[in-house]
Design a protein around this motif. Structure first.
Motif, PDB file in Angstrom:
ATOM      1  N   ARG B 169      60.994  30.546 133.407  1.00 49.65           N
ATOM      2  CA  ARG B 169      60.640  30.942 134.769  1.00 49.65           C
ATOM      3  C   ARG B 169      61.195  32.311 135.157  1.00 49.65           C
ATOM      4  N   SER B 170      62.229  32.780 134.428  1.00 43.38           N
ATOM      5  CA  SER B 170      62.783  34.091 134.812  1.00 43.38           C
ATOM      6  C   SER B 170      62.138  35.239 134.042  1.00 43.38           C
ATOM      7  N   GLY B 171      61.086  34.930 133.295  1.00 40.83           N
ATOM      8  CA  GLY B 171      60.337  36.015 132.667  1.00 40.83           C
ATOM      9  C   GLY B 171      60.954  36.514 131.365  1.00 40.83           C
ATOM     10  N   VAL B 172      61.871  35.751 130.818  1.00 41.06           N
ATOM     11  CA  VAL B 172      62.465  36.138 129.541  1.00 41.06           C
ATOM     12  C   VAL B 172      61.841  35.280 128.446  1.00 41.06           C
ATOM     13  N   ARG B 173      61.399  35.942 127.376  1.00 41.72           N
ATOM     14  CA  ARG B 173      60.735  35.188 126.310  1.00 41.72           C
ATOM     15  C   ARG B 173      61.706  34.871 125.195  1.00 41.72           C
ATOM     16  N   VAL B 174      61.577  33.682 124.640  1.00 37.40           N
ATOM     17  CA  VAL B 174      62.399  33.287 123.502  1.00 37.40           C
ATOM     18  C   VAL B 174      61.464  32.891 122.372  1.00 37.40           C
ATOM     19  N   ILE B 175      61.664  33.522 121.215  1.00 40.31           N
ATOM     20  CA  ILE B 175      60.773  33.286 120.074  1.00 40.31           C
ATOM     21  C   ILE B 175      61.581  32.695 118.922  1.00 40.31           C
ATOM     22  N   THR B 176      61.128  31.556 118.444  1.00 40.91           N
ATOM     23  CA  THR B 176      61.765  30.933 117.279  1.00 40.91           C
ATOM     24  C   THR B 176      60.955  31.300 116.038  1.00 40.91           C
ATOM     25  N   VAL B 177      61.605  31.888 115.054  1.00 45.64           N
ATOM     26  CA  VAL B 177      60.915  32.231 113.814  1.00 45.64           C
ATOM     27  C   VAL B 177      61.379  31.278 112.731  1.00 45.64           C
ATOM     28  N   LYS B 178      60.421  30.661 112.058  1.00 44.88           N
ATOM     29  CA  LYS B 178      60.768  29.748 110.967  1.00 44.88           C
ATOM     30  C   LYS B 178      60.148  30.235 109.666  1.00 44.88           C
ATOM     31  N   PRO B 179      60.887  31.028 108.937  1.00 44.97           N
ATOM     32  CA  PRO B 179      60.367  31.472 107.642  1.00 44.97           C
ATOM     33  C   PRO B 179      60.398  30.326 106.636  1.00 44.97           C
ATOM     34  N   GLY B 180      59.387  30.297 105.785  1.00 42.17           N
ATOM     35  CA  GLY B 180      59.430  29.394 104.632  1.00 42.17           C
ATOM     36  C   GLY B 180      60.216  30.100 103.557  1.00 42.17           C
ATOM     37  N   PHE B 181      59.533  30.435 102.468  1.00 38.17           N
ATOM     38  CA  PHE B 181      60.208  31.244 101.456  1.00 38.17           C
ATOM     39  C   PHE B 181      59.973  32.717 101.751  1.00 38.17           C
ATOM     40  N   VAL B 182      61.029  33.500 101.689  1.00 44.30           N
ATOM     41  CA  VAL B 182      60.892  34.952 101.781  1.00 44.30           C
ATOM     42  C   VAL B 182      61.672  35.548 100.612  1.00 44.30           C
ATOM     43  N   ARG B 183      61.038  36.515  99.972  1.00 43.91           N
ATOM     44  CA  ARG B 183      61.716  37.146  98.829  1.00 43.91           C
ATOM     45  C   ARG B 183      62.712  38.165  99.335  1.00 43.91           C
ATOM     46  N   THR B 184      63.969  37.782  99.405  1.00 39.56           N
ATOM     47  CA  THR B 184      64.999  38.674  99.936  1.00 39.56           C
ATOM     48  C   THR B 184      66.229  38.618  99.039  1.00 39.56           C
ATOM     49  N   LYS B 185      67.225  39.425  99.444  1.00 38.98           N
ATOM     50  CA  LYS B 185      68.513  39.377  98.763  1.00 38.98           C
ATOM     51  C   LYS B 185      69.033  37.952  98.708  1.00 38.98           C
ATOM     52  N   MET B 186      68.854  37.216  99.879  1.00 35.47           N
ATOM     53  CA  MET B 186      69.409  35.869  99.994  1.00 35.47           C
ATOM     54  C   MET B 186      68.778  34.920  98.990  1.00 35.47           C
ATOM     55  N   THR B 187      67.518  35.136  98.645  1.00 30.91           N
ATOM     56  CA  THR B 187      66.813  34.186  97.782  1.00 30.91           C
ATOM     57  C   THR B 187      66.487  34.770  96.416  1.00 30.91           C
ATOM     58  N   ARG B 188      67.122  35.882  96.031  1.00 28.25           N
ATOM     59  CA  ARG B 188      66.719  36.562  94.803  1.00 28.25           C
ATOM     60  C   ARG B 188      66.964  35.731  93.547  1.00 28.25           C
ATOM     61  N   ASP B 189      67.890  34.767  93.632  1.00 27.54           N
ATOM     62  CA  ASP B 189      68.167  33.952  92.443  1.00 27.54           C
ATOM     63  C   ASP B 189      67.281  32.710  92.368  1.00 27.54           C
ATOM     64  N   LEU B 190      66.483  32.446  93.410  1.00 27.19           N
ATOM     65  CA  LEU B 190      65.626  31.267  93.414  1.00 27.19           C
ATOM     66  C   LEU B 190      64.271  31.610  92.812  1.00 27.19           C
ATOM     67  N   ASP B 191      63.652  30.602  92.184  1.00 26.42           N
ATOM     68  CA  ASP B 191      62.337  30.800  91.607  1.00 26.42           C
ATOM     69  C   ASP B 191      61.306  30.330  92.642  1.00 26.42           C
ATOM     70  N   LEU B 192      60.731  31.253  93.403  1.00 22.63           N
ATOM     71  CA  LEU B 192      59.894  30.872  94.540  1.00 22.63           C
ATOM     72  C   LEU B 192      58.412  30.857  94.168  1.00 22.63           C
ATOM     73  N   PRO B 193      57.655  29.849  94.692  1.00 19.47           N
ATOM     74  CA  PRO B 193      56.205  29.841  94.463  1.00 19.47           C
ATOM     75  C   PRO B 193      55.551  30.981  95.237  1.00 19.47           C
ATOM     76  N   SER B 194      54.733  31.781  94.547  1.00 18.45           N
ATOM     77  CA  SER B 194      54.316  33.051  95.143  1.00 18.45           C
ATOM     78  C   SER B 194      53.388  32.886  96.354  1.00 18.45           C
ATOM     79  N   ARG B 195      52.537  31.832  96.350  1.00 16.93           N
ATOM     80  CA  ARG B 195      51.605  31.708  97.465  1.00 16.93           C
ATOM     81  C   ARG B 195      52.295  31.336  98.775  1.00 16.93           C
ATOM     82  N   LEU B 196      53.426  30.659  98.658  1.00 20.42           N
ATOM     83  CA  LEU B 196      54.138  30.220  99.849  1.00 20.42           C
ATOM     84  C   LEU B 196      55.190  31.237 100.274  1.00 20.42           C
ATOM     85  N   SER B 197      55.369  32.276  99.470  1.00 21.20           N
ATOM     86  CA  SER B 197      56.453  33.219  99.746  1.00 21.20           C
ATOM     87  C   SER B 197      55.929  34.465 100.440  1.00 21.20           C
ATOM     88  N   ALA B 198      56.613  34.822 101.501  1.00 25.27           N
ATOM     89  CA  ALA B 198      56.274  36.060 102.191  1.00 25.27           C
ATOM     90  C   ALA B 198      57.175  37.164 101.667  1.00 25.27           C
TER      91      ALA B 198
END
Lengths: 447, 244
Positions: B169-198
């Motif tokens: 009601r006060s005009g402030v927006r809150v956005i929740t982002v839920k990433p699935g797999f993302v190829r990043t530093k954090m996940t570089r050691d994981l073997d991620l399926p390419s179609r599901l990975s952003a």
């Protein structure tokens, strides 16, 4: 050290193809640690060379190290980390009315790669190669030291690193000079040439033009040999053409989605292509106003054009002959190519200016670049060309070499001993080495 | 005048890609994180590429005592805040080492609650702004493989949902982002399926589009919304025997 899987890696011509580990980094600290942890490696940017110069079991892959460090619009000076692509640089500087003083035929090479190969463009006869516009650079030596090199400081190293194929260390960043432009358009004059003599006369009478290059048809024989199109260009001044501004137009590209079958490149295909290309010049000299992309980077619009040559890849053969031997030499070479029956897809001719560092390719004379699909007999034919080129005092471009012999290399680059002295000093253990450097004996002594 | 966005955990791959999107969109940036040396180089890079202003600031999500002072010193006050910090942690270690699970929960959950509460109070008063929290699909249902991390993210998702409800009601927006797999530093050691990975760039574009449009919860890549809808509806009786 963490475990990194091996990948199949090849440069733009898809030959050779090897299993290698690509080590990435994005900060100077990471680069120092990485170089320290590897006992043998070679830097590689976007893989746009043609051959094995940036191939080795362990590759230091630079394109993640790509930040702008400083841009002085008044002084027209830019400083960037070395993994940045010329594409990203151009996107940033063109809207500000600035351009690269020397550019190769693609935007998709890194700054570090452009320096390490000392690339040249259509204005080499006036403005030299890329290295001439580098003011200073930071080099991470194989010993782990970061040294500042310029014409004033560590000058000898500076000249050797420009064109040094990454063999003296990893270029971390560079300060380069830019040039002002008033529009994103080029005023281009296309002149049809009847034969090689005519083409060379055109180059020499237009030596004061900023940009010049020629396409020629190597399939024609006799008096017609070397007929082709000679192209000149100058940057358009503001107001020279109307309603054009300094913004880059985003354009549709064409993509080659898969490898084409090898037979596409047979003689009939080549003739059809050459005839088509030549039609453009039939109507006599013509003035046109291509934009920067159309003039400098026509092939960038065809994404993955290298796949035209099929999975086996191709070889690009680029040599330069000293000016005094160019006329005779080019005729000999053309006769040899025609006799062999192995014909190049495209031939590009260019008059170059004087040479820079000890391993830098350009020297005063004519350079010809030829694309050959890989097929039986090619290797023998090119070895024969090697002999012709080197007998005439010419040399082959290292960034486009996958097969030259050590002996030919030594004949082509007589100043190599100067380079090897530095290699001995900076890299006595040969930490920096590529398949090419090992083939050509570009190593410190106790190898 | 240009608006300013504060990016917390600005050194992560996704945050870097998002910084570029925001800078290209014309926002000035505060890049906050622990490695100020590198962040100031990132800031300079963004200033040159996009002709905006960017500043690097020291921020430690775990040091919640420092948060009020940190937020007070921001000048100008940010129009948007993105909480992009997080740590995957070592789930096996967390089973026996209290330091490990505390680190996972304090970074991913408590750190966000601390700094986003401060931001929320200011924005509520100002009557404008947006908050982006990077949660995870791992928070949608606890799995054996990463339930400590998942529970922290579940807490974060619930926190963001409540915050959105409060600030609506006060005009402030809150956005929740839920990433699935993302190829990043954090996940570089994981073997991620390419179609599901952003790629980080794809994820950043999704987040930026969510800021521009009226989205509340964003999954990236988009198919994760449906994958998680399905997974959430598997009866516990069956789910507890599954290994997914």
């Amino acid at each position: 050290m963490e475990n990194l899987p091996e990948l199949l890696v090849a440069n733009w011509n898809n030959y050779p193809r090897i299993n290698a580990r690509l080590w990435e980094f994005r900060t100077e600290n990471q680069a120092v640690k990485l170089l320290d942890s590897l006992s043998r490696c070679i830097p590689r940017g976007l893989g746009r060379s043609y051959g094995d110069c940036s191939l080795e079991k362990n590759i230091i892959s630079t394109p993640d190290f790509k930040r702008f460090i400083a841009l002085d619009q008044k002084q027209e000076i830019l400083e960037c980390e070395a993994g940045i692509s010329l594409d990203q640089i151009l996107r940033t500087i063109i809207p500000r009315g600035l351009f690269l003083p020397v550019t190769p035929g693609t935007r998709h090479v890194t700054l570090g790669g452009a320096i390490a190969s000392d690339v040249h463009g259509k204005n080499h006869h006036l403005h030299g190669a890329f290295g001439r516009h580098v003011l200073s650079l930071l080099l991470l030596t194989p010993g782990g030291e970061v040294i500042d090199c310029s014409r004033e400081k560590n000058a000898e190293i500076f000249y050797a690193v420009c064109g040094g194929m990454g063999l003296l260390g990893l270029i971390l960043s560079a300060r380069i000079r830019l040039m002002p432009i008033q529009s994103t358009y080029i005023s281009q004059l296309t002149i049809p040439a009847e034969n090689l003599d005519h083409l060379m006369d055109l180059f020499e009478t237009h030596e004061q033009s900023t940009y010049s290059v020629a396409w020629l048809d190597l399939l024609s024989r006799g008096r017609n040999f070397g007929h082709g199109l000679f192209m000149l260009g100058e940057h358009c001044l503001s107001g020279e053409i109307t309603s054009k501004d300094l913004r880059r137009r985003e354009k549709f590209g064409i993509n080659i989605p898969f490898f084409m079958p090898g037979w596409i490149m047979n003689e009939h295909g080549l003739r059809a292509f050459n005839n088509l290309y030549h039609l453009r010049g039939k109507s006599g000299p013509g003035r046109s106003f291509p934009d920067l992309d159309d003039f400098f980077y026509p092939l960038d619009k065809v994404h993955n054009w290298n796949r035209f040559y099929g999975r086996k890849g191709f070889l690009q053969y680029q040599f330069v002959l000293p000016k005094e031997h160019s006329r005779l030499g080019l005729e000999k070479i053309q006769a040899h190519i025609q006799a062999s029956g192995i014909l190049p897809f495209l031939a590009v001719l260019k008059l170059l200016g004087p040479q820079a560092g000890p391993l830098s390719f350009p020297l005063q004379g004519y350079t010809l670049a030829l694309d050959f699909p890989i097929k039986p007999g090619l290797s023998a034919m090119l070895s024969a060309l090697d002999r012709l080129v080197h007998n005439l005092g010419g040399r082959i471009y290292l960034a486009k070499d996958a097969r030259m012999s050590k002996l030919d290399f030594r004949r082509g680059y007589p100043e190599i001993s100067r380079f090897l002295e530095l290699k001995n000093k900076l890299d006595p253990k040969n930490k920096m080495a590529s398949l090419q450097s090992k083939r050509l004996g570009l190593c410190a002594k106790p190898y | 005048m240009r608006k300013t966005v504060l990016i917390l955990g600005a050194g992560s791959d996704m945050a870097r890609a998002l910084s570029a999107e925001l800078a290209e969109g014309g926002y000035n940036l505060f890049l906050a994180g622990r490695n100020v040396h590198e962040l100031s180089k990132d800031a300079k890079d963004l200033e040159i590429r996009f002709e905006i202003q960017a500043e690097a600031l020291y921020f430690d999500a775990l040091d919640t005592n420092s948060h009020p002072g940190f937020y007070d010193h921001l000048n100008p006050e940010p129009f948007g805040v993105v909480a992009a910090f997080g740590v995957l942690g070592d789930e096996n270690l967390a089973r026996r080492d209290p330091l490990e699970w505390q680190q996972i929960i304090n970074t991913n959950y408590s750190g966000c609650v601390s700094i986003l509460s401060l931001a929320a109070n200011r924005m509520e008063k100002a009557g404008e702004g947006f908050i982006v929290g990077i949660s995870s699909v791992a928070g949608d249902r606890g799995r054996a493989a990463n339930y400590v991390y998942g529970s922290a993210k579940a807490g974060l998702s619930a926190f963001l949902s409540g915050l959105r409800n409060r600030l609506c009601r006060s005009g402030v927006r809150v956005i929740t982002v839920k990433p699935g797999f993302v190829r990043t530093k954090m996940t570089r050691d994981l073997d991620l399926p390419s179609r599901l990975s952003a790629t980080p760039e794809e994820a950043a574009r999704d987040i930026f589009n969510a800021i521009l449009s009226n989205r509340d919860v964003v999954y990236t890549r988009w198919m994760w919304r449906w994958i998680m809808a399905f997974i959430k509806h598997i009866p516990e009786r069956i789910f507890k025997r599954m290994s997914i």
